[in-house]
Design an enzyme around this catalytic site. Structure first.
Site, mmCIF file in Angstrom:
data_model
loop_
_atom_site.group_PDB
_atom_site.id
_atom_site.type_symbol
_atom_site.label_atom_id
_atom_site.label_comp_id
_atom_site.label_asym_id
_atom_site.label_seq_id
_atom_site.Cartn_x
_atom_site.Cartn_y
_atom_site.Cartn_z
ATOM 1 N N GLY A 28 44.101 -23.050 76.961
ATOM 2 C CA GLY A 28 43.663 -22.405 75.714
ATOM 3 C C GLY A 28 42.367 -22.922 75.123
ATOM 4 O O GLY A 28 42.145 -22.780 73.922
ATOM 5 N N SER A 29 41.466 -23.457 75.963
ATOM 6 C CA SER A 29 40.228 -23.988 75.376
ATOM 7 C C SER A 29 39.319 -22.856 74.869
ATOM 8 O O SER A 29 38.577 -23.038 73.905
ATOM 9 C CB SER A 29 39.485 -24.884 76.367
ATOM 10 O OG SER A 29 38.959 -24.134 77.428
ATOM 11 N N ASN A 30 39.369 -21.690 75.501
ATOM 12 C CA ASN A 30 38.560 -20.566 74.999
ATOM 13 C C ASN A 30 39.118 -20.019 73.691
ATOM 14 O O ASN A 30 38.353 -19.667 72.789
ATOM 15 C CB ASN A 30 38.459 -19.467 76.060
ATOM 16 C CG ASN A 30 37.390 -19.784 77.084
ATOM 17 O OD1 ASN A 30 36.205 -19.737 76.788
ATOM 18 N ND2 ASN A 30 37.819 -20.158 78.281
ATOM 19 N N LYS A 37 56.596 -4.148 84.264
ATOM 20 C CA LYS A 37 55.346 -4.716 83.711
ATOM 21 C C LYS A 37 54.849 -3.858 82.556
ATOM 22 O O LYS A 37 54.367 -4.371 81.543
ATOM 23 C CB LYS A 37 54.282 -4.785 84.803
ATOM 24 C CG LYS A 37 54.592 -5.861 85.831
ATOM 25 C CD LYS A 37 53.568 -5.877 86.946
ATOM 26 C CE LYS A 37 53.932 -6.964 87.930
ATOM 27 N NZ LYS A 37 53.294 -6.791 89.236
ATOM 28 N N MET A 48 46.840 -14.975 82.863
ATOM 29 C CA MET A 48 46.840 -14.837 84.313
ATOM 30 C C MET A 48 47.584 -13.591 84.819
ATOM 31 O O MET A 48 48.244 -13.638 85.855
ATOM 32 C CB MET A 48 47.455 -16.106 84.939
ATOM 33 C CG MET A 48 46.747 -17.388 84.538
ATOM 34 S SD MET A 48 44.982 -17.344 84.917
ATOM 35 C CE MET A 48 45.047 -17.634 86.677
ATOM 36 N N ARG A 49 47.478 -12.506 84.111
ATOM 37 C CA ARG A 49 48.104 -11.256 84.543
ATOM 38 C C ARG A 49 47.131 -10.101 84.402
ATOM 39 O O ARG A 49 46.275 -10.129 83.518
ATOM 40 C CB ARG A 49 49.320 -10.915 83.665
ATOM 41 C CG ARG A 49 50.477 -11.765 83.946
ATOM 42 C CD ARG A 49 51.624 -11.556 82.989
ATOM 43 N NE ARG A 49 52.539 -12.639 83.221
ATOM 44 C CZ ARG A 49 53.475 -12.616 84.158
ATOM 45 N NH1 ARG A 49 53.682 -11.534 84.868
ATOM 46 N NH2 ARG A 49 54.233 -13.671 84.379
ATOM 47 N N ASN A 81 37.880 -10.031 77.956
ATOM 48 C CA ASN A 81 38.271 -11.134 78.835
ATOM 49 C C ASN A 81 37.048 -12.002 79.113
ATOM 50 O O ASN A 81 35.917 -11.539 79.041
ATOM 51 C CB ASN A 81 38.796 -10.572 80.162
ATOM 52 C CG ASN A 81 39.243 -11.658 81.119
ATOM 53 O OD1 ASN A 81 39.897 -12.623 80.709
ATOM 54 N ND2 ASN A 81 38.892 -11.527 82.387
ATOM 55 N N HIS A 95 35.546 -14.391 82.205
ATOM 56 C CA HIS A 95 35.755 -14.667 83.632
ATOM 57 C C HIS A 95 34.750 -15.743 84.082
ATOM 58 O O HIS A 95 33.563 -15.645 83.755
ATOM 59 C CB HIS A 95 35.556 -13.385 84.447
ATOM 60 C CG HIS A 95 35.755 -13.606 85.908
ATOM 61 N ND1 HIS A 95 37.009 -13.750 86.460
ATOM 62 C CD2 HIS A 95 34.868 -13.754 86.923
ATOM 63 C CE1 HIS A 95 36.884 -13.973 87.757
ATOM 64 N NE2 HIS A 95 35.596 -13.981 88.065
HETATM 65 C C1 GRF Z 1 38.697 -20.068 82.000
HETATM 66 O O1 GRF Z 1 37.957 -20.629 83.033
HETATM 67 C C2 GRF Z 1 38.495 -18.579 81.932
HETATM 68 O O2 GRF Z 1 37.217 -18.190 82.320
HETATM 69 C C3 GRF Z 1 39.504 -18.058 82.914
HETATM 70 O O3 GRF Z 1 40.609 -18.910 82.784
HETATM 71 C C4 GRF Z 1 40.192 -20.173 82.260
HETATM 72 C C5 GRF Z 1 40.963 -20.378 81.008
HETATM 73 O O4 GRF Z 1 40.723 -21.618 80.392
HETATM 74 N N1 GRF Z 1 39.811 -16.677 82.645
HETATM 75 P P1 GRF Z 1 41.282 -21.901 78.949
HETATM 76 O O5 GRF Z 1 42.785 -21.640 78.984
HETATM 77 O O6 GRF Z 1 40.597 -20.984 77.991
HETATM 78 O O7 GRF Z 1 40.977 -23.337 78.691
#
Ligand code: GRF
Length: 218
Positions: A13-15, A66, A91-92, A108, A110
């Protein structure tokens, strides 16, 4: 009315944290109303609780399909008045019921310069391929795998002795800059999807030669 954000996360969850911090600092006029995780132990859940944001785990196995899972997610977000959904390490593949409920309102991040290296482990793919530049991309989500319209990209160098870890670290630093920036542009009503292109309205510089982040952050 302030923009309400719903977040989907599976991991650290760093983003999500980067966006939450940008909101707290006043850079983005929005609020995060709910975080849902498909993994019970996701650290993103803990981060949300620490930030005083409602968060819970939703088990996909408890749903008949789903589509039913994503239908429920759409309902949860709608009940909160959400206007933007962020995938933050989720991750889905997002299914139609959520996309239909939030047309061009699901974003999203990426860890590669799309359309290169879509799917899992974009950083490892880049390091293994031998490209000299990689980076990250914020895009709107469509039904494909990392195929939706691109909003912002940031580029980083890749060296011959880079590993997946070292490239990931360099890319992550950029992710934490461009994801909040894309959310800010959305919150200000400045993103318009025109076919495959995202037009950024208002005073936004076009890409200069050698720009690391495109469009440059104001
Ligand atoms: C990040 O590298 C993002 O680009 C990818 O998954 C990772 C998630 O990292 N989709 P975080 O959970 O946000 O730390």
């Amino acid at each position: 009315m302030v923009l309400k954000i719903g977040v989907l996360a599976s991991g650290r969850g760093s983003n999500f944290q980067a966006v939450a911090d940008a909101i707290r600092s006043g850079r983005i006029k929005a609020q995060i109303s709910l975080l849902i995780s498909d993994k019970p132990g996701a650290y993103a859940l803990e981060r949300a609780r620490q930030a005083g944001i409602e968060a819970f785990y939703m088990d996909p196995k408890e749903f008949s399909s789903k589509d039913a899972y994503f239908q429920r997610i759409a309902e949860e977000f709608r009940a909160k008045g959400v206007g933007l959904v962020l995938l933050a390490g989720f991750m889905r593949i997002v299914r139609k019921p959520l996309l239909d409920a939030f047309p061009w309102r699901v974003m999203n991040i990426h860890p590669a310069l799309l359309p290169s290296f879509p799917g899992l482990h974009g950083q490892q793919q880049a390091a293994g391929y031998g490209v000299k530049i990689s980076g990250c991309t914020v895009h709107f989500v469509d039904e494909g795998m990392d195929t939706g319209p691109v909003i912002i990209q940031a580029a980083v160098p890749v060296q011959h002795d880079d590993t997946e870890e070292s490239v990931s670290e360099r890319i992550l630093e950029c992710e934490h800059k461009i994801y909040p920036e894309a959310v800010r542009l959305f919150a200000e009503g400045r993103l318009e999807v025109n076919g495959k292109k995202v037009v950024i309205k208002g005073n936004c510089k076009v890409t200069g030669a050698g720009a690391l982040i495109s469009p440059p952050i104001e």
